[in-house]
Design an enzyme around this catalytic site. Structure first.
Site, PDB file in Angstrom:
ATOM      1  NE  ARG A   1      -4.221  -1.561   0.202  1.00 25.97           N
ATOM      2  CZ  ARG A   1      -4.359  -2.668  -0.537  1.00 25.97           C
ATOM      3  NH1 ARG A   1      -3.402  -3.046  -1.353  1.00 25.97           N
ATOM      4  NH2 ARG A   1      -5.460  -3.383  -0.456  1.00 25.97           N
TER       5      ARG A   1
ATOM      6  CG  HIS B   1      -3.871  -0.741  -6.465  1.00 27.12           C
ATOM      7  ND1 HIS B   1      -4.146  -0.145  -5.262  1.00 27.12           N
ATOM      8  CD2 HIS B   1      -3.805  -2.076  -6.198  1.00 27.12           C
ATOM      9  CE1 HIS B   1      -4.243  -1.067  -4.319  1.00 27.12           C
ATOM     10  NE2 HIS B   1      -4.056  -2.249  -4.867  1.00 27.12           N
TER      11      HIS B   1
ATOM     12  CD  GLU C   1      -3.410   3.247  -4.939  1.00 26.17           C
ATOM     13  OE1 GLU C   1      -4.433   2.568  -5.164  1.00 26.17           O
ATOM     14  OE2 GLU C   1      -2.368   2.754  -4.505  1.00 26.17           O
TER      15      GLU C   1
HETATM   16  C1  DGY Z   1      -6.042  -6.325  -2.685  1.00 25.89           C
HETATM   17  O1  DGY Z   1      -6.735  -7.315  -2.910  1.00 25.89           O
HETATM   18  O2  DGY Z   1      -5.855  -5.896  -1.536  1.00 25.89           O
HETATM   19  C2  DGY Z   1      -5.428  -5.646  -3.846  1.00 25.89           C
HETATM   20  O3  DGY Z   1      -4.450  -4.713  -3.494  1.00 25.89           O
HETATM   21  C3  DGY Z   1      -6.515  -4.944  -4.638  1.00 25.89           C
HETATM   22  O4  DGY Z   1      -7.019  -3.899  -3.864  1.00 25.89           O
END
Ligand code: DGY
Length: 325
Positions: free
Chosen positions: A237, A285, A266
């Protein structure tokens, strides 16, 4: 009486139909200023919610007094406050495991693109700047045989390490809350503290989930410990790193390059300094974003919600360990 559910993400029709067969579904394809009031009104009555990519703070969920289960279409649970939900005895269901291999493929794409400067050199060709045989200014760096440091050796970290070990003959360093004996036995991975990992790895890949403890885990001090030739990858993240410290390290050349799938904000604003840096490879992402895996995640999240609203938390409940504390 049928239970009421809010779906706050566009999902494939066949999965919507499965929800419609069982529940009274109020559907939003996402939540924004145009529909927030309608979403809040629906929250007042709802038994369950399912979706992703919208922050569900305690302030928002306080508007849902009847809520009995939440299901996120992601493995990451950082859009929710797990402690708050547990205090209300509300399970948060998520989608672990089914995205491990796809996400590890994405991370390896970032590793390869940064090391071999794939995007930068592809742009050179497209823009008509390939006018002579390339020279050492365009050379990349090898991936095979280099040391990979993984911060966060969970399920996805393991899938990345597996590719690195078997496919690229890379020694694996890792730091994690606890030792991962399977990774040590299967992949010859070496457990070490983060400082040693940062100093000794050629590729540093952050896969730790975002929690209060991991926010800005990698900042100015940590970038300063890395080799000048280091390539930094973030697939967890954005907030796990201090993005301005990374921009500074890339601009000054105190590390070689970065491959990022996640960002502080984002979508990444187009005026971010990152967009101007040739040594940054930027993905929107897409860790788990293949048609197959995203469909599997939606199906898993729908199953999770159905089970949770039936009182079955035997699988995929992210906050069960916090109940009755
Ligand atoms: C997750 O599944 O956490 C991926 O990063 C998609 O948000």
């Amino acid at each position: 009486m049928r239970k009421k559910v809010i779906l706050y993400k566009a999902i494939p029709l066949q999965e919507r139909k499965r929800l419609d067969e069982i529940f009274d579904v109020t559907y939003f394809d996402s939540i924004d200023d145009s529909n927030r009031d309608a979403f809040f009104t629906a929250l007042a009555e709802t038994d369950g919610i399912i979706g992703s990519s919208v922050e569900m703070s305690s302030n928002v969920l306080n508007k849902a007094p009847r809520l009995k289960a939440a299901s996120t279409i992601s493995v990451g649970t950082d859009q929710y406050d797990l402690d708050y939900l547990a205090k209300r005895n509300i399970p948060l269901m998520h989608t672990p495991d089914i995205l491990n291999e796809t996400t590890a493929d994405t991370i390896f794409t970032l590793i390869m693109c940064t090391a071999r400067r794939a995007i930068e050199l592809s742009n050179m060709v497209r823009e008509g700047r390939w006018i002579k045989s390339i020279g050492e200014e365009q050379y990349g760096t090898d991936v095979h045989g280099k040391t990979l440091g993984i911060i966060g050796m969970g399920r996805i970290g393991y899938a990345i390490a597996k590719r690195a070990h078997f496919g690229f003959n890379m020694p694996i360093h890792y730091s994690n809350r606890s030792q991962n004996e399977v990774a040590e036995n299967d992949l010859n991975a070496t457990y070490m503290n983060m400082e040693t990992l940062l100093k000794t790895s050629d590729f540093i890949c952050v896969m730790a989930p975002l929690t209060a403890q991991t926010k800005h885990l990698i900042g100015e001090k940590e970038f300063a410990l890395m080799k000048e030739s280091a390539i930094f990858i973030n697939g967890s993240r954005g907030k796990v790193i201090d993005e301005s410290a990374l921009i500074d390290a890339l601009t000054r050349g105190s590390i070689r390059a970065a491959g990022l799938d996640v960002f502080d904000i984002e979508p990444l604003p187009a005026n971010s300094p990152l967009c101007k840096l040739d040594n940054a490879v930027l993905f929107p992402h897409i860790g788990s974003a293949t048609a197959e895996t995203r469909l599997n995640m939606v199906a898993c999240a729908v199953d999770n919600l159905i089970r949770a609203l039936n009182g079955d938390l035997s699988k995929n409940c992210a906050n069960k360990h916090l109940f009755n504390r």
